[in-house]
Design a protein around this motif. Structure first.
Motif, PDB file in Angstrom:
ATOM      1  N   CYS A   1     -13.792   3.951  -3.717  1.00 53.04           N
ATOM      2  CA  CYS A   1     -13.439   2.635  -3.161  1.00 53.04           C
ATOM      3  C   CYS A   1     -13.143   2.775  -1.673  1.00 53.04           C
ATOM      4  N   ASP A   2     -14.154   3.181  -0.951  1.00 55.60           N
ATOM      5  CA  ASP A   2     -14.114   3.250   0.515  1.00 55.60           C
ATOM      6  C   ASP A   2     -13.047   4.193   1.073  1.00 55.60           C
ATOM      7  N   PHE A   3     -12.824   5.293   0.394  1.00 60.16           N
ATOM      8  CA  PHE A   3     -11.978   6.377   0.917  1.00 60.16           C
ATOM      9  C   PHE A   3     -10.620   5.878   1.406  1.00 60.16           C
ATOM     10  N   GLN A   4      -9.837   5.366   0.473  1.00 61.06           N
ATOM     11  CA  GLN A   4      -8.498   4.878   0.822  1.00 61.06           C
ATOM     12  C   GLN A   4      -7.473   5.711   0.050  1.00 61.06           C
ATOM     13  N   PRO A   5      -6.907   6.729   0.718  1.00 57.49           N
ATOM     14  CA  PRO A   5      -6.043   7.688   0.023  1.00 57.49           C
ATOM     15  C   PRO A   5      -4.847   7.052  -0.688  1.00 57.49           C
ATOM     16  N   PHE A   6      -4.360   5.906  -0.192  1.00 58.83           N
ATOM     17  CA  PHE A   6      -3.173   5.314  -0.822  1.00 58.83           C
ATOM     18  C   PHE A   6      -3.442   4.936  -2.284  1.00 58.83           C
ATOM     19  N   ILE A   7      -4.711   4.686  -2.607  1.00 64.29           N
ATOM     20  CA  ILE A   7      -5.061   4.301  -3.983  1.00 64.29           C
ATOM     21  C   ILE A   7      -4.609   5.388  -4.970  1.00 64.29           C
ATOM     22  N   ALA A   8      -4.833   6.641  -4.585  1.00 65.46           N
ATOM     23  CA  ALA A   8      -4.473   7.757  -5.473  1.00 65.46           C
ATOM     24  C   ALA A   8      -2.962   7.881  -5.639  1.00 65.46           C
ATOM     25  N   ARG A   9      -2.212   7.317  -4.711  1.00 67.74           N
ATOM     26  CA  ARG A   9      -0.751   7.429  -4.765  1.00 67.74           C
ATOM     27  C   ARG A   9      -0.083   6.276  -5.506  1.00 67.74           C
ATOM     28  N   ALA A  10      -0.876   5.304  -5.951  1.00 67.08           N
ATOM     29  CA  ALA A  10      -0.302   4.203  -6.739  1.00 67.08           C
ATOM     30  C   ALA A  10       0.049   4.721  -8.128  1.00 67.08           C
ATOM     31  N   PRO A  11       1.259   4.446  -8.611  1.00 65.22           N
ATOM     32  CA  PRO A  11       1.625   4.918  -9.962  1.00 65.22           C
ATOM     33  C   PRO A  11       0.678   4.422 -11.050  1.00 65.22           C
ATOM     34  N   VAL A  12       0.242   3.174 -10.934  1.00 64.25           N
ATOM     35  CA  VAL A  12      -0.671   2.619 -11.938  1.00 64.25           C
ATOM     36  C   VAL A  12      -1.795   1.857 -11.246  1.00 64.25           C
ATOM     37  N   ILE A  13      -2.993   2.019 -11.762  1.00 66.19           N
ATOM     38  CA  ILE A  13      -4.126   1.215 -11.303  1.00 66.19           C
ATOM     39  C   ILE A  13      -4.603   0.378 -12.485  1.00 66.19           C
ATOM     40  N   LEU A  14      -4.800  -0.909 -12.245  1.00 73.39           N
ATOM     41  CA  LEU A  14      -5.403  -1.770 -13.267  1.00 73.39           C
ATOM     42  C   LEU A  14      -6.768  -2.230 -12.770  1.00 73.39           C
TER      43      LEU A  14
ATOM     44  N   ARG B   1       0.821  -1.219   0.000  1.00 70.28           N
ATOM     45  CA  ARG B   1       0.000   0.000   0.000  1.00 70.28           C
ATOM     46  C   ARG B   1       0.853   1.268   0.000  1.00 70.28           C
ATOM     47  N   LYS B   2       2.162   1.089   0.050  1.00 71.01           N
ATOM     48  CA  LYS B   2       3.063   2.252   0.055  1.00 71.01           C
ATOM     49  C   LYS B   2       4.101   2.031  -1.037  1.00 71.01           C
ATOM     50  N   TYR B   3       4.110   2.932  -2.015  1.00 71.53           N
ATOM     51  CA  TYR B   3       4.894   2.682  -3.217  1.00 71.53           C
ATOM     52  C   TYR B   3       6.068   3.639  -3.330  1.00 71.53           C
ATOM     53  N   ALA B   4       7.167   3.163  -3.921  1.00 75.56           N
ATOM     54  CA  ALA B   4       8.297   4.040  -4.211  1.00 75.56           C
ATOM     55  C   ALA B   4       7.811   5.145  -5.148  1.00 75.56           C
ATOM     56  N   ASP B   5       8.401   6.294  -4.990  1.00 75.97           N
ATOM     57  CA  ASP B   5       7.932   7.473  -5.728  1.00 75.97           C
ATOM     58  C   ASP B   5       8.530   7.538  -7.135  1.00 75.97           C
ATOM     59  N   ARG B   6       8.258   6.547  -7.932  1.00 79.08           N
ATOM     60  CA  ARG B   6       8.696   6.590  -9.337  1.00 79.08           C
ATOM     61  C   ARG B   6       7.731   5.761 -10.175  1.00 79.08           C
ATOM     62  N   PRO B   7       7.604   6.165 -11.444  1.00 82.63           N
ATOM     63  CA  PRO B   7       6.655   5.443 -12.305  1.00 82.63           C
ATOM     64  C   PRO B   7       7.134   4.027 -12.590  1.00 82.63           C
ATOM     65  N   ILE B   8       6.227   3.184 -13.008  1.00 86.12           N
ATOM     66  CA  ILE B   8       6.595   1.829 -13.430  1.00 86.12           C
ATOM     67  C   ILE B   8       7.136   1.928 -14.865  1.00 86.12           C
ATOM     68  N   SER B   9       8.287   1.322 -15.094  1.00 89.43           N
ATOM     69  CA  SER B   9       8.901   1.442 -16.433  1.00 89.43           C
ATOM     70  C   SER B   9       7.992   0.798 -17.473  1.00 89.43           C
ATOM     71  N   GLU B  10       8.106   1.298 -18.693  1.00 87.69           N
ATOM     72  CA  GLU B  10       7.259   0.764 -19.759  1.00 87.69           C
ATOM     73  C   GLU B  10       7.555  -0.714 -19.994  1.00 87.69           C
ATOM     74  N   THR B  11       8.837  -1.060 -19.917  1.00 88.71           N
ATOM     75  CA  THR B  11       9.217  -2.473 -20.091  1.00 88.71           C
ATOM     76  C   THR B  11       8.506  -3.347 -19.063  1.00 88.71           C
ATOM     77  N   HIS B  12       8.566  -2.946 -17.805  1.00 85.79           N
ATOM     78  CA  HIS B  12       7.926  -3.744 -16.756  1.00 85.79           C
ATOM     79  C   HIS B  12       6.409  -3.799 -16.946  1.00 85.79           C
ATOM     80  N   MET B  13       5.836  -2.648 -17.278  1.00 81.63           N
ATOM     81  CA  MET B  13       4.379  -2.605 -17.447  1.00 81.63           C
ATOM     82  C   MET B  13       3.942  -3.546 -18.570  1.00 81.63           C
TER      83      MET B  13
END
Lengths: 259, 259
Positions: free
Chosen positions: A64-77, A15-27
């Motif tokens: 989704c039940d007011f969970q602020p960490f969701i907005a901080r995820a680099p990518v949502i699927l 629920r706590k993510y490093a502050d960098r985007p997911i690389s295109e290769t990884h995605m």
């Protein structure tokens, strides 16, 4: 233990993510792994919505039940059960007239079609989770996407026979973060041989022994044990009632009506 | 590509198994991997039925759309959505009286509880599939377990709030067997960015281009294209109508009635 089993057992809900985007290769590797998943009759009855727009993430973190960490995820699927594409394909190829001509009925998707498509979507989602973990990308499932069906339909532009069944937040693990594994129930309460077996009260006591250690005697529910506290917290919770309502509304679309 | 991704991409649906049992060590690793899967609120809302009895396998091979290979799988795992154990636990701990006393209602599980439990079950199943594959144990999902609800309930001794959502046949790969990977739809038709998008007829044509190569002009359905043939084969099939009926009957149990 091989690398696959290690990845499976190492995985935690992140629920706590490093502050960098997911690389295109990884995605791309994550999405390809999802698409490689088993699917009923090779129909691929699902759609993956990849969301990076901060406004949409913000909206989802509230719906989704007011969970602020969701907005901080680099990518949502969002993995959606999808019978729309096949239905539209049938429609575009004259299946309605053909069915009438052949004495078949042309039917809208129904509950069984929804369940089968949910299976495809979830199996693909778990492939994504394991692939991601193997690349250092952590994940967290959000079941609350089952709530607020009408809002999500509008927000995500969903058609009638597209149902968002689960959501994943994705982002890299932070360096040196501590992983806390949650204990599961003992295997004897999960795996039964040959037949289902209703558990006795004594077995239920053993099954829930660890959870009951989390019971707080002074609680504002007036609960006298863990079971009562959990039930009060769950039943009373707005999210649970909303989920029940939302799913019931969504299910109405899958009525198999003749068209 | 790492070992995890390789395992994911290497996996095929295996319907022909080496003629030897799955070792206890491997079976335990597969089950432990399933149990390690993410689960909503750490509730583990599922049960795994492990079936080795030839009579039960024979019965399942018939009830699941008459597929003889099912009976030849050394092990069958049925993943069932399960809200029964938590409900029984609540009942054993005086939650009904507590709820009445506290002005809450004591409700049976409902459709949303079923879906959430199906999610747990399917996520665990896919962990089992990947773990198995990494150990040389192949698998095949059988969606037909959604059919014949009443028969399976009796055969497997299921309680009312236990729903068999998917089934896996497991067995070792035969040596030197050829693996044929099935082609999936192109990613552009599975992954959408930010929002769902109804596909145009031109896009649907491209999406189904490969499948349409499988169309046989002389077919006894009188179908003029692949879409019509697929629809006739699906709608006309007894298994499809049975699945619709069966799921509808099962769903009736999940009505959230006050108790």
């Amino acid at each position: 233990m091989n690398a696959v089993l290690e990845t499976i057992h190492n995985r935690v809900s992140l629920r706590k993510y490093a502050d960098r985007p997911i690389s295109e290769t990884h995605m791309n590797l994550i999405l390809d792994a999802a698409i490689a998943a088993p699917t009923a009759g090779n129909q691929c009855l699902y759609t993956i919505l990849m969301i990076k727009d901060p406004k949409t993430k913000e909206a989802l973190s509230e719906s989704c039940d007011f969970q602020p960490f969701i907005a901080r995820a680099p990518v949502i699927l969002i993995f959606a059960a999808d019978q729309q594409k096949w239905f539209d394909y049938f429609s575009s190829k004259g299946v309605k007239a053909f069915a009438k001509h052949s004495g078949l009925s042309f039917e809208a998707p129904q509950e069984s079609d929804l369940l089968l498509a949910c299976e495809d979507a979830l199996i693909a989602a778990q492939n994504a989770v394991i692939a991601a973990e193997s690349l250092g990308v952590g994940s967290c499932y959000i079941g609350d996407i089952l709530e607020n069906y009408e809002f999500h339909k509008e927000l995500l532009g969903l058609e009638d026979w597209v149902f968002p069944v689960c959501m994943l937040c994705l982002g890299y693990h932070e360096e040196n973060a501590v992983r806390v594994q949650q204990k599961r129930f003992d295997r004897e309460f999960i795996v039964f041989e040959e037949k289902y077996r209703k558990l006795t009260n004594e077995e239920l006591d053993r099954m829930f022994e660890d959870k009951e250690k989390g019971f707080v005697e002074k609680n504002h529910y007036g609960a006298e044990n863990f079971a009562q506290m959990f039930y009060a917290r769950k039943t009373d919770a707005a999210f649970s009632k909303e989920m029940a309502r939302s799913v019931r509304v969504a299910l109405k679309k899958w009525d198999g009506r003749r068209l």
